[in-house]
Design an enzyme around this catalytic site. Structure first.
Site, PDB file in Angstrom:
ATOM      1  N   ASN A  18       1.375   6.102  -1.417  1.00 30.31           N
ATOM      2  CA  ASN A  18       2.820   5.958  -1.581  1.00 30.31           C
ATOM      3  C   ASN A  18       3.189   6.638  -2.892  1.00 30.31           C
ATOM      4  OD1 ASN A  18       5.471   5.158  -1.892  1.00 30.31           O
ATOM      5  ND2 ASN A  18       4.976   3.018  -2.408  1.00 30.31           N
ATOM      6  N   LYS A  20       5.987   7.008  -4.133  1.00 31.44           N
ATOM      7  CA  LYS A  20       7.204   6.431  -4.726  1.00 31.44           C
ATOM      8  C   LYS A  20       8.163   7.568  -5.114  1.00 31.44           C
ATOM      9  CE  LYS A  20       4.513   2.586  -6.453  1.00 31.44           C
ATOM     10  NZ  LYS A  20       4.711   1.207  -6.859  1.00 31.44           N
ATOM     11  N   HIS A 102       8.944  -2.303   1.611  1.00 24.09           N
ATOM     12  CA  HIS A 102       8.198  -2.279   0.342  1.00 24.09           C
ATOM     13  C   HIS A 102       8.915  -3.201  -0.653  1.00 24.09           C
ATOM     14  CE1 HIS A 102       6.465  -0.886  -3.414  1.00 24.09           C
ATOM     15  NE2 HIS A 102       5.481  -0.372  -2.693  1.00 24.09           N
ATOM     16  N   GLU A 104       9.678  -2.909  -3.591  1.00 23.03           N
ATOM     17  CA  GLU A 104      10.696  -2.261  -4.433  1.00 23.03           C
ATOM     18  C   GLU A 104      12.000  -2.075  -3.653  1.00 23.03           C
ATOM     19  OE1 GLU A 104       8.156   0.966  -5.664  1.00 23.03           O
ATOM     20  OE2 GLU A 104       6.927  -0.485  -6.747  1.00 23.03           O
ATOM     21  N   GLU A 173       0.929  -6.762  -0.104  1.00 24.16           N
ATOM     22  CA  GLU A 173       1.032  -6.241  -1.465  1.00 24.16           C
ATOM     23  C   GLU A 173       1.620  -7.313  -2.375  1.00 24.16           C
ATOM     24  OE1 GLU A 173       1.254  -1.711  -1.570  1.00 24.16           O
ATOM     25  OE2 GLU A 173       3.273  -2.419  -1.174  1.00 24.16           O
ATOM     26  N   GLY A 179       1.565  -1.793  -9.446  1.00 25.45           N
ATOM     27  CA  GLY A 179       1.840  -0.993 -10.634  1.00 25.45           C
ATOM     28  C   GLY A 179       1.538  -1.701 -11.944  1.00 25.45           C
ATOM     29  N   SER A 215      -2.413  -1.962  -7.217  1.00 26.41           N
ATOM     30  CA  SER A 215      -3.339  -1.447  -8.225  1.00 26.41           C
ATOM     31  C   SER A 215      -4.732  -1.149  -7.671  1.00 26.41           C
ATOM     32  CB  SER A 215      -3.423  -2.407  -9.426  1.00 26.41           C
ATOM     33  OG  SER A 215      -2.155  -2.517 -10.051  1.00 26.41           O
TER      34      SER A 215
HETATM   35  C1  PEP Z   1       2.618   0.525  -3.904  1.00 22.46           C
HETATM   36  O1  PEP Z   1       3.532   1.163  -4.422  1.00 22.46           O
HETATM   37  O2  PEP Z   1       2.680   0.221  -2.723  1.00 22.46           O
HETATM   38  C2  PEP Z   1       1.471   0.157  -4.731  1.00 22.46           C
HETATM   39  C3  PEP Z   1       0.538  -0.590  -4.218  1.00 22.46           C
HETATM   40  O3  PEP Z   1       1.464   0.633  -6.021  1.00 22.46           O
HETATM   41  P1  PEP Z   1       0.213   0.626  -7.043  1.00 22.46           P
HETATM   42  O4  PEP Z   1      -0.993   1.071  -6.266  1.00 22.46           O
HETATM   43  O5  PEP Z   1       0.615   1.572  -8.117  1.00 22.46           O
HETATM   44  O6  PEP Z   1       0.066  -0.788  -7.520  1.00 22.46           O
END
Ligand code: PEP
Length: 251
Positions: A18, A20, A102, A104, A173, A179, A215
């Site tokens: 992803n 982003k 997601h 976000e 998630e 992040g 992460s």
């Molecule tokens: C994500 O944006 O779905 C995500 C898991 O981000 P990160 O791997 O940076 O934590």
């Protein structure tokens, strides 16, 4: 029917990047060059890119092991929805995948659980595979509400029925892990994945792939993937470097 982990062949693993809201034509070109070098392997691979770069991804990943997709989709088919992008448009661009719900999007755009389910259905109607993201905040986790939150988020998705649910992917998630550099332990993630598996199983979709996201990096991927109900990863930050993302895929 619940199939005991270990008694059946593992589902084909899936690793999705992803990006982003990152990238530029120049940066993406070098990232895509790096991905193109990957010879392919035993898992399915894809990247979900910002809308303006879908054509670049389509061109750059042609004839590679990678699929591509978008990070959101409208719940509507067409019409007066300025700024939205329909599932049919994504399919028209060659997308196979789209993220829905997601954290976000839920946080910054107030997407509801029902809207997320509507988006998943819209994606399926256009022949895309929606990756339905669920996960609890730190406050919800601290209050012991993880499983309740995930169940609430999934309920309208499960209500789409077995035919629909069998065609999608779920990504767990935890918001506190996205992040932040804080990853759920493999056992923490496995516990939630097992609960998600049970609820999918209850509507006849126990074989749906459940990804972990939060992460994930080259150092922790293998231990997460060793868990019986973790079928791959949704990778944010680490998907912006080809070598790191490919190391996760290799894990
Ligand atoms: C994500 O944006 O779905 C995500 C898991 O981000 P990160 O791997 O940076 O934590």
């Amino acid at each position: 029917m619940h199939i005991m982990p270990g008694l059946v062949a593992r589902k084909q693993r899936l690793v999705i990047g992803n990006w982003k809201m990152n990238g530029s034509l120049a940066q993406n070109a070098s990232l895509l060059d790096g991905l193109r070098a990957y010879p392919g392997g035993a898992c399915d691979l894809a990247v979900c890119v910002p809308y303006p770069y879908l054509a670049q991804a389509a061109y750059g990943l042609h004839n590679t092991a990678f699929g591509f997709g978008a990070q959101d989709v409208s719940q509507h088919d067409q019409g007066a929805y300025t700024g939205d992008v329909s599932a049919a448009m994504l399919a028209d661009m060659g997308c196979q995948w789209v993220l829905v719900g997601h954290s976000e999007r839920r946080q910054h755009h107030a997407e509801t659980d029902q809207q997320v389910a509507n988006k998943a259905q819209a994606a399926l109607n256009a022949g895309l595979t929606p990756v339905v993201c669920v996960g609890e905040t730190l406050a919800e986790q601290s209050a012991g509400h993880t499983l309740g939150v995930v169940a609430r988020q999934l309920a309208p998705v499960l209500a789409l029925g077995a035919d629909a649910v069998n065609q999608l992917v779920v990504a767990y998630e935890p918001v506190w892990a996205i992040g932040t550099g804080k990853t759920a332990t493999p056992q923490q993630a496995q516990d939630v994945h097992a609960a998600i598996r049970a609820s999918l199983d209850s509507v006849g979709a126990g074989q749906v792939r459940i990804l972990y996201g939060g992460s994930v990096n080259a150092g922790n991927a293998a231990s997460l993937f060793a868990m019986p109900d973790i079928d791959g990863a949704l990778v944010g930050g680490a998907s912006l470097q080809a070598s790191e993302f490919l190391a996760i895929a290799a894990a």
